[in-house]
Write a protein that holds these residues in place. Structure first.
Motif, mmCIF file in Angstrom:
data_model
loop_
_atom_site.group_PDB
_atom_site.id
_atom_site.type_symbol
_atom_site.label_atom_id
_atom_site.label_comp_id
_atom_site.label_asym_id
_atom_site.label_seq_id
_atom_site.Cartn_x
_atom_site.Cartn_y
_atom_site.Cartn_z
ATOM 1 N N GLU A 134 64.398 -50.084 -7.794
ATOM 2 C CA GLU A 134 64.886 -49.406 -8.984
ATOM 3 C C GLU A 134 65.150 -50.406 -10.106
ATOM 4 N N ARG A 184 71.027 -51.315 -7.023
ATOM 5 C CA ARG A 184 69.706 -50.731 -7.214
ATOM 6 C C ARG A 184 69.224 -50.084 -5.918
ATOM 7 N N LEU A 200 67.287 -50.709 -13.246
ATOM 8 C CA LEU A 200 68.432 -50.148 -13.950
ATOM 9 C C LEU A 200 68.213 -50.284 -15.459
#
Length: 174
Positions: free
Chosen positions: A23, A11, A25
């Motif tokens: 982030e 990430r 995913l």
């Protein structure tokens, strides 16, 4: 303020000052889209409505085979204690040099500058990528807090997009 980009478990993590953008995913986004915390501790217990909607966009992009890592949803995390405050991210990967951003804060985190800090960090990272020349954003005409976020970062209002006010950012102000 310096923006630091790193990776954690695949990430992208963008850290700047008091926040980290982590982030989410597609597998994380799938949990968020169901209103689940996705291994995050949320300030209001669960992600906000806008964050759930953005997670749905990430899941849909993944299912359609158009998801690109780094160009989806990020959780806004307070570095002091790891608490998730909201979401910020892109509506998709760059298209002809443009990316569009959106952001959402949990109710308890609003009014404290978190959206401005998160959107600024995301824009700074995006404009440093060679395939991005402009960052776009839209707001509803009555959403003065969101417009203020964009103005503080340096966005300029451009021609409206239907019922929405449109904004562009091509460089980060000093």
């Amino acid at each position: 303020m310096t923006l630091h980009a790193s990776h954690d478990g695949g990430r992208l993590v963008l850290t700047q000052g008091r926040l980290a953008l982590k982030e989410q995913l597609p597998q994380d986004a799938a949990q968020l889209s169901d209103g689940k915390p996705a291994a995050l501790v949320w300030i209001d217990g669960v992600p906000g409505e806008g964050t759930v909607g953005a997670a749905m966009m990430t899941v849909a992009a993944s299912k359609a085979g158009v998801y690109q890592p780094g160009w989806g949803l990020f959780a806004i995390v307070r570095t002091e204690d790891g608490t998730a405050l909201g979401g910020v991210g892109f509506h998709g990967p760059p298209d002809r040099g443009a990316v569009e951003i959106g952001y959402d804060l949990s109710v308890t985190a609003r009014g404290l500058g978190w959206a401005t800090d998160a959107a600024r960090a995301l824009c700074q990272w995006a404009l440093a990528q060679p395939q991005v020349v402009v960052v776009l954003a839209t707001t509803e005409p009555g959403n003065r807090p969101s417009q203020a976020v964009l103005e503080r970062i340096g966005f300029e209002r451009v021609a409206d997009r239907g019922e929405l006010w449109a904004y562009e950012l091509t460089t980060m102000p000093e």
